[in-house]
Design a protein around this motif. Structure first.
Motif, PDB file in Angstrom:
ATOM      1  N   GLU B 202       0.822  -1.202   0.000  1.00 55.28           N
ATOM      2  CA  GLU B 202       0.000   0.000   0.000  1.00 55.28           C
ATOM      3  C   GLU B 202       0.857   1.253   0.000  1.00 55.28           C
ATOM      4  O   GLU B 202       1.817   1.369   0.754  1.00 55.28           O
ATOM      5  CB  GLU B 202      -0.904  -0.010   1.236  1.00 55.28           C
ATOM      6  CG  GLU B 202      -1.863   1.161   1.280  1.00 55.28           C
ATOM      7  CD  GLU B 202      -2.798   1.141   2.493  1.00 55.28           C
ATOM      8  OE1 GLU B 202      -3.043   0.047   3.045  1.00 55.28           O
ATOM      9  OE2 GLU B 202      -3.265   2.219   2.883  1.00 55.28           O
ATOM     10  N   PHE B 299       0.061  12.132   3.407  1.00 56.91           N
ATOM     11  CA  PHE B 299      -0.361  11.778   4.775  1.00 56.91           C
ATOM     12  C   PHE B 299      -0.452  10.263   4.921  1.00 56.91           C
ATOM     13  O   PHE B 299       0.114   9.669   5.841  1.00 56.91           O
ATOM     14  CB  PHE B 299      -1.719  12.421   5.098  1.00 56.91           C
ATOM     15  CG  PHE B 299      -2.235  12.093   6.480  1.00 56.91           C
ATOM     16  CD1 PHE B 299      -1.949  12.922   7.550  1.00 56.91           C
ATOM     17  CD2 PHE B 299      -2.992  10.946   6.716  1.00 56.91           C
ATOM     18  CE1 PHE B 299      -2.409  12.618   8.836  1.00 56.91           C
ATOM     19  CE2 PHE B 299      -3.447  10.628   7.983  1.00 56.91           C
ATOM     20  CZ  PHE B 299      -3.155  11.468   9.048  1.00 56.91           C
ATOM     21  N   GLU B 300      -1.159   9.632   3.999  1.00 55.01           N
ATOM     22  CA  GLU B 300      -1.354   8.175   4.099  1.00 55.01           C
ATOM     23  C   GLU B 300      -0.023   7.436   3.956  1.00 55.01           C
ATOM     24  O   GLU B 300       0.288   6.522   4.724  1.00 55.01           O
ATOM     25  CB  GLU B 300      -2.368   7.707   3.042  1.00 55.01           C
ATOM     26  CG  GLU B 300      -3.755   8.301   3.278  1.00 55.01           C
ATOM     27  CD  GLU B 300      -4.817   7.733   2.352  1.00 55.01           C
ATOM     28  OE1 GLU B 300      -4.556   6.745   1.635  1.00 55.01           O
ATOM     29  OE2 GLU B 300      -5.936   8.291   2.345  1.00 55.01           O
ATOM     30  N   ARG B 303       2.389   7.596   7.117  1.00 55.10           N
ATOM     31  CA  ARG B 303       2.005   6.738   8.254  1.00 55.10           C
ATOM     32  C   ARG B 303       2.190   5.266   7.899  1.00 55.10           C
ATOM     33  O   ARG B 303       2.624   4.471   8.728  1.00 55.10           O
ATOM     34  CB  ARG B 303       0.558   6.993   8.664  1.00 55.10           C
ATOM     35  CG  ARG B 303       0.351   8.129   9.671  1.00 55.10           C
ATOM     36  CD  ARG B 303       0.648   9.473   9.065  1.00 55.10           C
ATOM     37  NE  ARG B 303       0.395  10.609   9.950  1.00 55.10           N
ATOM     38  CZ  ARG B 303       0.706  11.861   9.633  1.00 55.10           C
ATOM     39  NH1 ARG B 303       1.290  12.147   8.472  1.00 55.10           N
ATOM     40  NH2 ARG B 303       0.450  12.842  10.469  1.00 55.10           N
ATOM     41  N   ASN B 304       1.844   4.895   6.657  1.00 52.41           N
ATOM     42  CA  ASN B 304       1.998   3.488   6.258  1.00 52.41           C
ATOM     43  C   ASN B 304       3.449   3.014   6.349  1.00 52.41           C
ATOM     44  O   ASN B 304       3.697   1.825   6.542  1.00 52.41           O
ATOM     45  CB  ASN B 304       1.499   3.293   4.817  1.00 52.41           C
ATOM     46  CG  ASN B 304       0.007   3.058   4.750  1.00 52.41           C
ATOM     47  OD1 ASN B 304      -0.586   2.506   5.677  1.00 52.41           O
ATOM     48  ND2 ASN B 304      -0.611   3.471   3.661  1.00 52.41           N
ATOM     49  N   THR B 306       5.776   3.743   8.570  1.00 55.62           N
ATOM     50  CA  THR B 306       6.387   3.983   9.879  1.00 55.62           C
ATOM     51  C   THR B 306       7.463   2.955  10.216  1.00 55.62           C
ATOM     52  O   THR B 306       8.523   3.308  10.734  1.00 55.62           O
ATOM     53  CB  THR B 306       5.302   3.991  10.973  1.00 55.62           C
ATOM     54  OG1 THR B 306       4.342   4.997  10.654  1.00 55.62           O
ATOM     55  CG2 THR B 306       5.909   4.289  12.342  1.00 55.62           C
ATOM     56  N   HIS B 307       7.212   1.697   9.909  1.00 57.56           N
ATOM     57  CA  HIS B 307       8.224   0.672  10.219  1.00 57.56           C
ATOM     58  C   HIS B 307       9.534   0.979   9.501  1.00 57.56           C
ATOM     59  O   HIS B 307      10.615   0.910  10.106  1.00 57.56           O
ATOM     60  CB  HIS B 307       7.707  -0.713   9.820  1.00 57.56           C
ATOM     61  CG  HIS B 307       8.700  -1.813  10.077  1.00 57.56           C
ATOM     62  ND1 HIS B 307       8.815  -2.442  11.302  1.00 57.56           N
ATOM     63  CD2 HIS B 307       9.645  -2.378   9.279  1.00 57.56           C
ATOM     64  CE1 HIS B 307       9.783  -3.349  11.241  1.00 57.56           C
ATOM     65  NE2 HIS B 307      10.292  -3.339  10.029  1.00 57.56           N
ATOM     66  N   GLU B 308       9.449   1.326   8.226  1.00 58.82           N
ATOM     67  CA  GLU B 308      10.664   1.614   7.458  1.00 58.82           C
ATOM     68  C   GLU B 308      11.329   2.897   7.964  1.00 58.82           C
ATOM     69  O   GLU B 308      12.561   2.979   8.022  1.00 58.82           O
ATOM     70  CB  GLU B 308      10.328   1.738   5.962  1.00 58.82           C
ATOM     71  CG  GLU B 308       9.943   0.404   5.301  1.00 58.82           C
ATOM     72  CD  GLU B 308       8.531  -0.062   5.632  1.00 58.82           C
ATOM     73  OE1 GLU B 308       7.739   0.729   6.181  1.00 58.82           O
ATOM     74  OE2 GLU B 308       8.221  -1.240   5.351  1.00 58.82           O
ATOM     75  N   ILE B 309      10.534   3.888   8.303  1.00 58.51           N
ATOM     76  CA  ILE B 309      11.092   5.142   8.819  1.00 58.51           C
ATOM     77  C   ILE B 309      11.846   4.874  10.117  1.00 58.51           C
ATOM     78  O   ILE B 309      12.958   5.387  10.323  1.00 58.51           O
ATOM     79  CB  ILE B 309       9.958   6.173   9.048  1.00 58.51           C
ATOM     80  CG1 ILE B 309       9.361   6.621   7.709  1.00 58.51           C
ATOM     81  CG2 ILE B 309      10.459   7.380   9.853  1.00 58.51           C
ATOM     82  CD1 ILE B 309       8.075   7.445   7.853  1.00 58.51           C
ATOM     83  N   LEU B 329       4.764  13.784   6.810  1.00 61.44           N
ATOM     84  CA  LEU B 329       5.004  13.909   8.248  1.00 61.44           C
ATOM     85  C   LEU B 329       4.679  15.316   8.734  1.00 61.44           C
ATOM     86  O   LEU B 329       4.387  15.518   9.914  1.00 61.44           O
ATOM     87  CB  LEU B 329       6.444  13.514   8.592  1.00 61.44           C
ATOM     88  CG  LEU B 329       6.772  12.044   8.283  1.00 61.44           C
ATOM     89  CD1 LEU B 329       8.227  11.732   8.598  1.00 61.44           C
ATOM     90  CD2 LEU B 329       5.847  11.097   9.049  1.00 61.44           C
TER      91      LEU B 329
END
Lengths: 432, 432
Positions: B202, B299-300, B303-304, B306-309, B329
């Motif tokens: 996604e 925006f989407e 947030r999607n 976040t794990h990679e960030i 962000l």
């Protein structure tokens, strides 16, 4: 202080309280986790809320957080994650033998955001098969002959039984509001598309949302901010005169009479407390939403699960094969599009109805958690609102004739989540 | 027949022709695959369309299909899958070094549906990083100094270069229509939510769709039916008098002058052929869609990921960090909801505009594929329609001043995909 007393208190504290105590140095993350683990050790044999639980790993996370500075607004707060949602350090089985032992490589967005805020992932909570109807092992925490509701069965049971203060579920039909109501929790389904779904096994993407389960309105509001990557904001004051629409819906005749009287009484108490309470009759076409929901959800679900249908048919439950899959595989694109367009039309009509109300109030289910573990209960009381993409929250406002929780469901207009929290706080103040 | 001539023909055949020949016993699945592999072997060093290609595995699939009976309407048709989409038997890297060598356990819904219909998965086609802007290795098949467009770069290059007749991409902004137009393909973006996204990484779920790339309108219509699990239906006859709205949009001044003249000429030719062609000026507020798209998607997306960030920041390109992630962000939930609500309002206004037109016609991009490999081109010409959730198709109708393809984009009302195919067939008959 006697540590066992302290430990008992911590697992019963709200997420907001835990975070405050940990930030103030009044409790360590490890204390909180140990209190929750103690409760789980005591109660899990009867409840069966957890699909995966590794106490050592939970304690290791807590110790790491104790060594670090405060990471964010959930620092030290244990949370549970429905096993339909990916975690990089725990197996994720989607409630199906097809995926027993499956190990995703990354955390879902909601898991990563919870951890970024300092939350401690206690484990994976039981889901029904693919968040559908075939139940997992979880029993109602207060009566093991009864269903905890589904599909977020373990999330609701774990929070309701004070094993963790927060858990994430999902909702495609009734899968958060219903189990939260049965288990005496606050359950929150957000406006569709506010909270991100990456890493959540999709059921029907045009209806799926996360669902947050806690024991207070403040906790779900806090958790929503965390999952939006927002700085936490206090819940606003309610309007001077809260406008409540009492929306019995066409399903009223299915509501248990004791539950009916609790809701009628609540409407009167809210009015006496100063709210403007009025009856709301939805236009007759709203009775067809359940049917639209059926075709939208089953069409999408059945295509999404093509790999499992083709490779693992024998490992799919008869309930799923003969239910949603049969419906979906028999549904044409024309019927699907008709249902989807109908739902969109009604969303606009519901927007207009909300011009006169801050929130609607309704039943969260048809009554207390029913006897038996084969069914997770009637989903129709939530299917309406799920299909409308509106936010909803259930409050543990009442007790039924068997002494079990009954929820009061509040529904707000799309994008009105924060105003719904303000209204819910006021309703809680009056009723709970 | 000389097998090398036969082989050359097969890789240039449409999916519809291949399926017909194989079903009639005029070609084996293995012949088709070998013809495509031969083309790939010859051209891949210059084009770089493939992220993963295993000729032996492709031949093994073909032989298995040759042994079996005809499975479905794509029996024997080789297809490529953008490497943002999960496959159980091939690595899936999402265009990022973070996921190099990653092995999903199951096929995405679209892959499983393609295989169920008898399609042969040739391999994974190159995507930009997470279907965003940072480019992969693919070059334009006709001029290796130029971008093939993105993010479905490999899918468009592979189909345009006759390596496979069909490929799946995705579109969150311009990621199917733009590369398809640059590479001389037919590219189709469906009505939002028609084709299922399970197993597709996604980006921004409220905008993401699959995108189908082929070399004829009939092939994308066939492939759509396969992915809906529909029995294939012939394309309907166009209306007796096709109503075409020529929609230059506020971006017209950015369109290359030669491309402008091709489009003006096409409008006249369609009118001479009997269509009712009229100019359509969108209301001024439609100029703000790009801005709404920016906030919704970023925006989407942010947030999607976040794990990679949190875990892999150093492996994320500077282009992504300083572009969509920085935007996202910095975007509040309030700004996101405002943009989302604005987009919904315009969707209803566009529905009303379509009362007068069967299709709108517009530019697919600002011109031919630009020189340079750092950028995948201007996305604005598709962002409008993507945000509107409407179906769109690009036809390889023109050639630009450098001899490279220029697309004609047709857009239809939401849920009007099949009527759009009917219109596109008529436009193709007149123009191509």
């Amino acid at each position: 202080m006697d540590t066992s007393v302290r430990a008992r208190r911590l697992n019963e504290s709200s997420a907001t309280e835990v975070a405050k105590m940990v930030a103030a140095g009044e409790a360590r993350c490890e204390d909180v986790v140990r209190a929750c683990l103690e409760r789980i050790a005591e109660r899990e044999p009867a409840v069966g809320a957890w699909q995966h639980l590794d106490p050592d790993h939970a304690i290791a996370q807590a110790r790491a957080l104790d060594r670090a500075g405060v990471r964010g607004p959930l620092h030290g707060v244990p949370f549970g994650i429905k096993d339909i949602i990916d975690t990089h350090d725990m197996p994720t089985g989607y409630g199906s033998p097809i995926y027993a032992g499956h190990r995703p490589v990354a955390d879902a967005a909601c898991v990563a955001l919870s951890r970024k805020a300092g939350g401690i992932l206690m484990g994976k909570t039981v889901t029904t098969e693919f968040a559908n109807r075939y139940p997992g092992k979880t029993r109602h925490p207060r009566d093991s002959r009864r269903t905890p509701g589904g599909s977020s069965s373990g999330s609701a049971a774990a929070v309701g039984d004070h094993m963790v203060p927060l858990a994430i579920g999902t909702q495609t039909t009734a899968s958060t509001i219903r189990p939260a109501a049965f288990c005496g929790c606050v359950g929150y389904r957000p406006t569709w598309s506010d909270l991100r779904m990456h890493g959540v096994r999709e059921a029907a993407g045009s209806l799926d949302t996360l669902g947050l389960i806690a024991r207070s309105v403040g906790d779900v509001a806090l958790y929503r901010d965390v999952l939006l990557r927002n700085a936490p904001q206090p819940i606003a004051a309610p309007p001077a005169r809260l406008r409540v629409g009492f929306c019995r819906t066409h399903l009223w005749r299915l509501v248990d009479p004791v539950y009916q009287s609790r809701l009628e009484d609540a409407a009167q108490r809210l009015a006496r407390a100063g709210a403007a309470v009025a009856d709301v009759d939805l236009p007759a076409e709203f009775e067809r939403i359940e049917d639209a929901h059926r075709w939208i959800s089953s069409f999408e679900f059945s295509r999404n699960f093509t790999h499992e249908i083709e490779h693992h048919w024998e490992k799919i439950s008869a309930a799923l094969r003969n239910g949603r899959l049969k419906d979906g595989l028999g549904c044409s694109i024309e019927r699907y599009v008709e249902a989807r367009s109908f739902a969109e039309t009604l969303r606009l009509k519901l927007d207009a109805i909300f011009a006169d109300y801050d929130v609607l109030m309704a039943a969260s289910a048809d009554g207390e958690a029913p006897l038996g573990l084969d069914s997770t209960g009637n989903a129709a009381f939530c299917a309406i609102w799920t299909t409308m993409h509106v936010p909803a929250i259930t409050l543990p406002a009442f007790t039924g004739s068997n002494g079990l929780p009954l929820g009061l469901q509040l529904i707000a207009r799309r994008n009105g989540d924060r105003r719904m929290f303000a209204a819910a706080s006021e309703v809680w103040r009056v009723l709970c």
